[in-house]
Design an enzyme around this catalytic site. Sequence first.
Site, mmCIF file in Angstrom:
data_model
loop_
_atom_site.group_PDB
_atom_site.id
_atom_site.type_symbol
_atom_site.label_atom_id
_atom_site.label_comp_id
_atom_site.label_asym_id
_atom_site.label_seq_id
_atom_site.Cartn_x
_atom_site.Cartn_y
_atom_site.Cartn_z
ATOM 1 N N ASP A 271 0.834 -1.199 0.000
ATOM 2 C CA ASP A 271 0.000 0.000 0.000
ATOM 3 C C ASP A 271 0.874 1.256 0.000
ATOM 4 O OD1 ASP A 271 -1.985 1.865 0.210
ATOM 5 O OD2 ASP A 271 -2.588 1.341 2.265
ATOM 6 N N LYS A 278 1.479 7.968 0.775
ATOM 7 C CA LYS A 278 1.934 7.919 2.162
ATOM 8 C C LYS A 278 3.272 8.650 2.284
ATOM 9 C CE LYS A 278 -0.300 3.562 3.402
ATOM 10 N NZ LYS A 278 -1.228 4.131 4.390
ATOM 11 N N ASP A 289 0.098 -5.172 4.583
ATOM 12 C CA ASP A 289 -1.293 -4.761 4.383
ATOM 13 C C ASP A 289 -2.172 -5.904 3.870
ATOM 14 O OD1 ASP A 289 -3.053 -2.721 4.871
ATOM 15 O OD2 ASP A 289 -2.832 -1.774 2.906
ATOM 16 N N ARG A 352 -11.148 -0.636 2.038
ATOM 17 C CA ARG A 352 -12.607 -0.753 2.086
ATOM 18 C C ARG A 352 -13.185 -1.029 0.698
ATOM 19 N NH1 ARG A 352 -12.800 5.018 4.847
ATOM 20 N NH2 ARG A 352 -10.788 4.162 5.489
#
Length: 507
Positions: A271, A278, A289, A352
């Site tokens: 990720d 990030k 992740d 999600r």
Amino acid sequence: MNIIKETKTFETVSSELLIVGVRKNSNVVKGWDQFISFFGTPIEEWVKSGDIQTDQKKLTKLPVISSNPNVKRILFVGLGDQKTLTDQVLRETFGQVGKELKKLKANTISIWLESFTAAPIDENDIAFLSAEGIGMGYYTVPHYKTTSNEPDTYLESVEFLTEADGNEVAASFKVGKVYADSVNEARSLVNRPPNILTAPELANYAVQLAEQYDFEVEILTRAELEELGMGGVLAVNQGSSIEPRMITLKYKATEDWKDVIGLVGKGITYDTGGYSIKTKTGMVGMKGDMGGAAAVLGAMRIVGELRPEQNVVAVIASTDNMISSDAMKPDDVITMYSGKTVEILNSDAEGRLVLADAVTYAKQHGANYLIDVATLTGGVITALGFDKTGALSNNEAFFDAFIEASIETGEFVWGMPLTESDKKRIRKSDVADLNNSPGSDGHMIFGGGFVGEFVENTPWIHLDIAGTSDSKSGHDLGPKGGTGVMVRTMATFIERFKDLQQERNSF
Ligand code: BES
Ligand code: ZN
Ligand code: ZN
């Protein structure tokens, strides 16, 4: 590992190392008297002189010369005050024993079960807990160093010195070992570098697991996901040159496919955050992740080994979250597998999106109950720290049953509220049905709540393991790195599901 069921007396112990529990109060070792003639020393004197420590989790190894020439050393295991002995304390204590056995390079061990029992924890419980604790404590992170080729296990056999039934304690030990080995498998998946463990590789691992345990398996490729319209997984995968995979495993316990528990795992193999990138320090560690996917596969391994009377479907959505000119952007609007549309506000809220498609797919595969598990938000760490898994649920009794399983395994799970006003914020968008990032205030709830939008009325538990899946330092039950958290709790929940459900008059 060879499991020697039992031996009844010290004289017949066959191992080089005997493991003995010692407590802080008067009766330091239950039944030691019978051995004094072999050692010539009452143990209390060793304790008094400080040669043996009785504090909880303190280990003392002593070389011994006795009438049994097999036994070269005794490992005394401090249990502290008898009153404080719980399953979890014993599990952790055996974790320390596992670490010590690795250091000692012990090949054969005997465990004196009665020296550890503390009502209501009996010999079978000790056999189970010692297998779990030693197995997890012994774990070593696989590495790629060219300088060392040390074996990672020396243990060849374990024997029980006990008055209890040897068949029973050996059976309990075997179950505990299945639990530990499966946790360790999950840990190794989490610890694997992201250039090595890609989504197709994770799928290969699942196929192997399916072959080993006779699960039905289905692997969807990018082309198939496109055909099905799995817009959540595809959007996250858009910036990547590596294909995504949707992995489905089915364990059929009964003829007809009903009463099915669905385990859904987040399998983001790396990720970066995407365009909502990030920070350079925040990115390190994002190989983990896919901790949710690893937990699901670990639990499935236990299911495959122990074959409970419970149907289970596992669905894992896997891809990395990368950046390229094709990558998803904030402001994009995507259409999920369920048909719902989502306004992307943050490309780092990718978990999600893949979970939502996986949940819809699990329902389509007949899941009547859903548990999703994911390293979903930094918010759960802010709220609960690194030692508690955060949870959401839409069904109190179902959640209560899961908590009971988690208490049994010693894995802390804490329920968080998901209110109507939280749901409103998830549903707030000028251009789509939902948005993927309503805000940074209490955002663990928004992450899980988003997944909840796709669950509908199915009893559901969301587990956010962002804080618990990867440990920053060594601990009683293992080294720094992947923890395999939730493997044991999900498997225990599945094993005990029918009873837990009956006790609560269904969910
Ligand atoms: N994979 C991260 C969550 C995470 C954080 C896992 C720390 C392990 C350790 C997730 O995809 C993420 O980036 N979440 C964001 C969501 C936010 C942008 C709404 C977060 O929690 O900051
Ligand atoms: Zn992210
Ligand atoms: Zn993520």
